[in-house]
Design a protein around this motif. Structure first.
Motif, mmCIF file in Angstrom:
data_model
loop_
_atom_site.group_PDB
_atom_site.id
_atom_site.type_symbol
_atom_site.label_atom_id
_atom_site.label_comp_id
_atom_site.label_asym_id
_atom_site.label_seq_id
_atom_site.Cartn_x
_atom_site.Cartn_y
_atom_site.Cartn_z
ATOM 1 N N SER A 52 0.818 -1.218 0.000
ATOM 2 C CA SER A 52 0.000 0.000 0.000
ATOM 3 C C SER A 52 0.847 1.261 0.000
ATOM 4 O O SER A 52 0.487 2.252 -0.625
ATOM 5 N N HIS A 53 1.983 1.244 0.693
ATOM 6 C CA HIS A 53 2.884 2.396 0.723
ATOM 7 C C HIS A 53 4.185 1.996 1.401
ATOM 8 O O HIS A 53 4.322 0.862 1.863
ATOM 9 N N SER A 54 5.131 2.927 1.457
ATOM 10 C CA SER A 54 6.505 2.562 1.830
ATOM 11 C C SER A 54 6.771 2.548 3.334
ATOM 12 O O SER A 54 7.883 2.186 3.733
ATOM 13 N N LEU A 56 7.387 1.645 7.150
ATOM 14 C CA LEU A 56 8.023 0.428 7.657
ATOM 15 C C LEU A 56 7.022 -0.596 8.172
ATOM 16 O O LEU A 56 7.208 -1.804 7.976
ATOM 17 N N ASP A 57 5.967 -0.135 8.842
ATOM 18 C CA ASP A 57 5.016 -1.095 9.425
ATOM 19 C C ASP A 57 4.285 -1.917 8.368
ATOM 20 O O ASP A 57 3.673 -2.925 8.676
ATOM 21 N N HIS A 58 4.388 -1.497 7.090
ATOM 22 C CA HIS A 58 3.716 -2.212 5.988
ATOM 23 C C HIS A 58 4.690 -2.975 5.091
ATOM 24 O O HIS A 58 4.253 -3.747 4.241
ATOM 25 N N VAL A 59 5.987 -2.733 5.241
ATOM 26 C CA VAL A 59 6.954 -3.343 4.309
ATOM 27 C C VAL A 59 8.046 -4.153 5.001
ATOM 28 O O VAL A 59 8.858 -4.795 4.337
ATOM 29 N N GLY A 164 -5.940 1.149 3.261
ATOM 30 C CA GLY A 164 -4.551 1.544 3.509
ATOM 31 C C GLY A 164 -4.519 2.646 4.547
ATOM 32 O O GLY A 164 -5.540 2.994 5.155
ATOM 33 N N ASP A 165 -3.331 3.192 4.783
ATOM 34 C CA ASP A 165 -3.215 4.330 5.703
ATOM 35 C C ASP A 165 -3.716 5.567 4.968
ATOM 36 O O ASP A 165 -3.225 5.884 3.879
ATOM 37 N N THR A 166 -4.650 6.280 5.562
ATOM 38 C CA THR A 166 -5.217 7.426 4.857
ATOM 39 C C THR A 166 -5.881 8.384 5.832
ATOM 40 O O THR A 166 -6.375 7.981 6.878
ATOM 41 N N GLN A 202 -1.702 12.367 8.443
ATOM 42 C CA GLN A 202 -2.698 11.858 7.486
ATOM 43 C C GLN A 202 -3.159 10.436 7.819
ATOM 44 O O GLN A 202 -2.969 9.486 7.063
ATOM 45 N N HIS A 203 -3.715 10.365 9.024
ATOM 46 C CA HIS A 203 -4.422 9.179 9.499
ATOM 47 C C HIS A 203 -5.804 9.658 9.949
ATOM 48 O O HIS A 203 -6.091 10.858 9.960
ATOM 49 N N HIS A 204 -6.637 8.704 10.400
ATOM 50 C CA HIS A 204 -7.920 9.073 10.982
ATOM 51 C C HIS A 204 -7.881 9.006 12.506
ATOM 52 O O HIS A 204 -7.133 8.214 13.100
ATOM 53 N N THR A 226 -8.999 -0.774 11.648
ATOM 54 C CA THR A 226 -7.644 -1.318 11.726
ATOM 55 C C THR A 226 -6.638 -0.223 12.098
ATOM 56 O O THR A 226 -6.992 0.950 12.214
ATOM 57 N N HIS A 227 -5.382 -0.654 12.320
ATOM 58 C CA HIS A 227 -4.244 0.241 12.559
ATOM 59 C C HIS A 227 -4.330 0.967 13.912
ATOM 60 O O HIS A 227 -3.803 2.062 14.084
ATOM 61 N N ILE A 228 -5.029 0.355 14.873
ATOM 62 C CA ILE A 228 -5.081 0.936 16.222
ATOM 63 C C ILE A 228 -3.802 0.536 16.961
ATOM 64 O O ILE A 228 -3.349 -0.605 16.859
#
Ligand SMILES: [Zn+2]
Ligand SMILES: [Zn+2]
Length: 261
Positions: A52-54, A56-59, A164-166, A202-204, A226-228
């Motif tokens: 989804s993006h670069s 670290l927590d996703h790659v 994704g993160d947004t 740029q998160h919610h 997600t992402h809590i």
């Protein structure tokens, strides 16, 4: 088809792994620390990683996975693992991880002819055939680095969507309004006490999440948060519940499974 949550936390602690989803047995969406939940055999079956993006927590597991499975996949005659992402994301991975300093360049190793990884660019709006009648559509996201979400089309039935993160993202809702959805996995990385930080990064937070969910017009869609961050879950979900959304909103669970199609 089946989707299994391997990790869905916004940071790490025992029992809290970062973002990764396993589609059937051969496709990953994001490669956070949740990939470490897979056995060697299961990891060796991964043919595609959609990123989804670069961040670290996703790659962070891409390089470790490549190292772990490359001998076994070569012995079994399996091809390189295909990493799919925006061009800017692939460049970031090459420049900052697979650079011979942080990690070896597995797009050229063990040999240039037969590397462990190959990189493949996609663009927002692409609908990518991943075999067995399955398709992944690349959705826009609004984050501090180039980022996307994904809509998984199991071939029949409704789409399963991961934002994704947004942060707030009108383009996403425009496209989601055109799709038949079963599930929406949307992030809420911060509590309401950190809405300012959510805006900067740029998160919610629950307040902005609530505004976004009013744009989701079909009440039958199941919404999963997600992402809590570990330790913030009770506070974030209490604030989400206080939104009194028209939708069924629950926290995404580690190892949760979705049957699609
Ligand atoms: Zn991020
Ligand atoms: Zn993240």
């Amino acid at each position: 088809m089946k989707i299994r949550v391997l990790g869905c936390a916004g940071a790490m602690a025992a029992g809290h792994k970062t973002t990764s989803f396993l589609l059937d047995d051969d496709v990953l969406i994001d490669a956070g620390s949740g990939v470490g939940e897979l056995s060697l055999e299961a990891m060796a079956r991964i043919d595609h990683i959609f990123v989804s993006h670069s961040h670290l927590d996703h790659v962070l597991s891409i390089g470790l996975l490549a190292d772990t499975v490359q001998r076994r996949r070569a012995q079994e005659g399996r091809p390189a693992v295909q990493v799919h992402a925006l061009p800017q994301t692939l460049k970031a991975l090459k420049d900052h991880i697979f650079n011979g300093v942080i990690w070896p360049d597995f797009t050229r190793l063990p040999t240039i002819e037969k590397p462990a990884l190959t990189f493949h660019e996609f663009a927002i709006g692409d609908r990518l055939d991943i075999g067995r009648g399955r398709e992944i559509e690349v959705l826009s996201a609004a984050h501090t680095v180039p980022a996307v979400g994904f809509a998984v089309n199991p071939g029949s039935g409704a789409h399963w969507v991961f934002t994704g993160d947004t942060g707030p993202n009108p383009a996403l809702w425009k496209r989601l309004g055109e799709l038949k959805l079963s599930d929406l996995v949307i992030e809420c990385a911060f509590g309401n006490d950190e809405c300012e930080l959510a805006g900067i990064s740029q998160h919610h937070c629950p307040i902005t999440l609530g505004e976004e969910l009013t744009k989701l017009k079909t009440p039958s869609v199941r919404v999963h948060i997600t992402h809590i961050k570990p330790g913030e879950r009770a506070a974030v979900m209490a604030a989400v519940e206080a939104l009194k959304s028209a939708h069924r909103v629950t926290a995404l669970e580690h190892f949760q499974e979705f049957e699609l199609g």
